[in-house]
Every structure is written in C-alpha cells, then in structure tokens.
Design a protein around this motif. Structure first.
Motif, mmCIF file in Angstrom:
data_model
loop_
_atom_site.group_PDB
_atom_site.id
_atom_site.type_symbol
_atom_site.label_atom_id
_atom_site.label_comp_id
_atom_site.label_asym_id
_atom_site.label_seq_id
_atom_site.Cartn_x
_atom_site.Cartn_y
_atom_site.Cartn_z
ATOM 1 N N SER A 69 -10.365 6.447 -2.544
ATOM 2 C CA SER A 69 -10.291 5.215 -3.326
ATOM 3 C C SER A 69 -9.560 5.448 -4.643
ATOM 4 N N ASP A 70 -9.837 6.580 -5.290
ATOM 5 C CA ASP A 70 -9.181 6.900 -6.570
ATOM 6 C C ASP A 70 -7.670 7.020 -6.414
ATOM 7 N N ILE A 71 -7.209 7.726 -5.374
ATOM 8 C CA ILE A 71 -5.764 7.889 -5.217
ATOM 9 C C ILE A 71 -5.104 6.577 -4.805
ATOM 10 N N THR A 72 -5.805 5.759 -4.035
ATOM 11 C CA THR A 72 -5.271 4.453 -3.652
ATOM 12 C C THR A 72 -5.069 3.583 -4.890
ATOM 13 N N LYS A 73 -6.032 3.581 -5.797
ATOM 14 C CA LYS A 73 -5.920 2.819 -7.052
ATOM 15 C C LYS A 73 -4.796 3.363 -7.936
ATOM 16 N N GLU A 74 -4.702 4.691 -8.009
ATOM 17 C CA GLU A 74 -3.649 5.322 -8.807
ATOM 18 C C GLU A 74 -2.269 4.942 -8.281
ATOM 19 N N LEU A 75 -2.117 4.946 -6.967
ATOM 20 C CA LEU A 75 -0.841 4.556 -6.362
ATOM 21 C C LEU A 75 -0.506 3.098 -6.645
ATOM 22 N N ALA A 76 -1.507 2.220 -6.579
ATOM 23 C CA ALA A 76 -1.275 0.792 -6.846
ATOM 24 C C ALA A 76 -0.861 0.573 -8.304
ATOM 25 N N ARG A 77 -1.473 1.322 -9.217
ATOM 26 C CA ARG A 77 -1.157 1.174 -10.647
ATOM 27 C C ARG A 77 0.184 1.778 -11.021
ATOM 28 N N ASN A 78 0.468 2.966 -10.520
ATOM 29 C CA ASN A 78 1.598 3.736 -11.041
ATOM 30 C C ASN A 78 2.700 4.058 -10.042
ATOM 31 N N GLY A 79 2.481 3.776 -8.771
ATOM 32 C CA GLY A 79 3.495 4.072 -7.765
ATOM 33 C C GLY A 79 3.465 5.526 -7.328
ATOM 34 N N PRO A 80 4.172 5.831 -6.236
ATOM 35 C CA PRO A 80 4.109 7.174 -5.664
ATOM 36 C C PRO A 80 4.700 8.275 -6.552
ATOM 37 N N GLU A 81 5.814 8.010 -7.231
ATOM 38 C CA GLU A 81 6.446 9.071 -8.027
ATOM 39 C C GLU A 81 5.573 9.490 -9.205
#
Length: 150
Positions: A69-81
């Motif tokens: 869940s944490d990495i999914t939220k991080e990706l949504a906020r900041n993108g993959p790069e």
C-alpha cells in the motif's frame, strides 16, 4: 579489534546464522535468480536488490500488505522515476551486519536484521514475510511488514 578476532567474530556470526548464505551480511547483491519469491530467503534477496536499485516494478511484486500500500501511494504521488530514486537513495550503501530468522514456517516468517548505512549508524528491524497464493502459498512469498526494534 585485531584481525584474528575480527575474523573469529565474522565466523561466529556465520555460525549463528546457521551457515545460511541466503541471508546476506553485506551490501545487497543481485540474486542469481531475479526476481525470485519461492522462499522467504529468496523474497528477502529479491527485496534487498530491488530496494538498492530502485526497481519499482519488482518492489510492487515482492511487497505485500501495508508495504505494498505504501509503495502504491508513493507511485501515485510521485510517479515511477521519483519513487525509484527514493528507494535507490535510501538503500544505496545499506549493509546487513546481522540477520537471523526468528521464525520460519510454511506460510509465515520473521527475519531480524541489523542494518547500517552512512545515514544510520545502526538499526535493528524485524521483517515479516507471508507465503500467499491459493494452491501453494509457500511458493509465493512477499515482505509484508517491517518494525523498528531498536
């Protein structure tokens, strides 16, 4: 500490780890098979390398529960790069000083590790692993949690 005593200490750590080379006691290195989640040890090696290299695609595969869940939220906020850079920067010089399995069963395992890096002199953490999947849960392991011990 003398060189002989340092060598003896390293040998004792290896013996305490049960001679298990599956738990690295050095900087994370690329596993022979990557990604591999067929055992808790394989999931740990896969997680360590993906964390060190910022391999977001593999992190999404090897993380479960709250960590997923944490990495999914991080990706949504900041993108993959940016997410990749965050993980890479966080783990670049992490060294596993000690590691031992607290519990290792057919569907759940706990690993206690002592880590250090240029940013953190010493951190002791427990990582939780779960085998998942409908037919053979013990062949698809993910890292489901981490807890700071001291």
């Amino acid at each position: 500490m003398s060189r002989a005593r340092a060598g003896l200490a390293a040998l004792l750590v290896a013996l305490l780890l049960g001679g298990c080379t599956a738990v690295p006691s050095a900087p994370f290195e690329r596993p022979e098979i990557y990604p591999d989640r067929t055992s808790p040890e394989a999931a740990w090696r896969t997680f360590g390398w993906a964390w060190r290299t910022g391999d977001v695609e593999v992190l999404q595969q090897v993380l479960g529960g709250r960590l997923k869940s944490d990495i999914t939220k991080e990706l949504a906020r900041n993108g993959p790069e940016a997410t990749s850079e965050y993980y890479r920067r966080d783990a670049q010089d992490v060294v596993v000083e000690e590691a031992r399995w607290i519990e290792k069963g057919d569907a759940i395992a706990y690993l206690r590790v002592v880590l250090r890096s240029s940013a953190v002199a010493r951190a002791e953490l427990d990582f939780a692993f779960a085998g998942r999947g409908a037919s053979r849960p013990s062949e698809d392991w993910v890292v489901t949690g981490k807890k700071l011990v001291r």
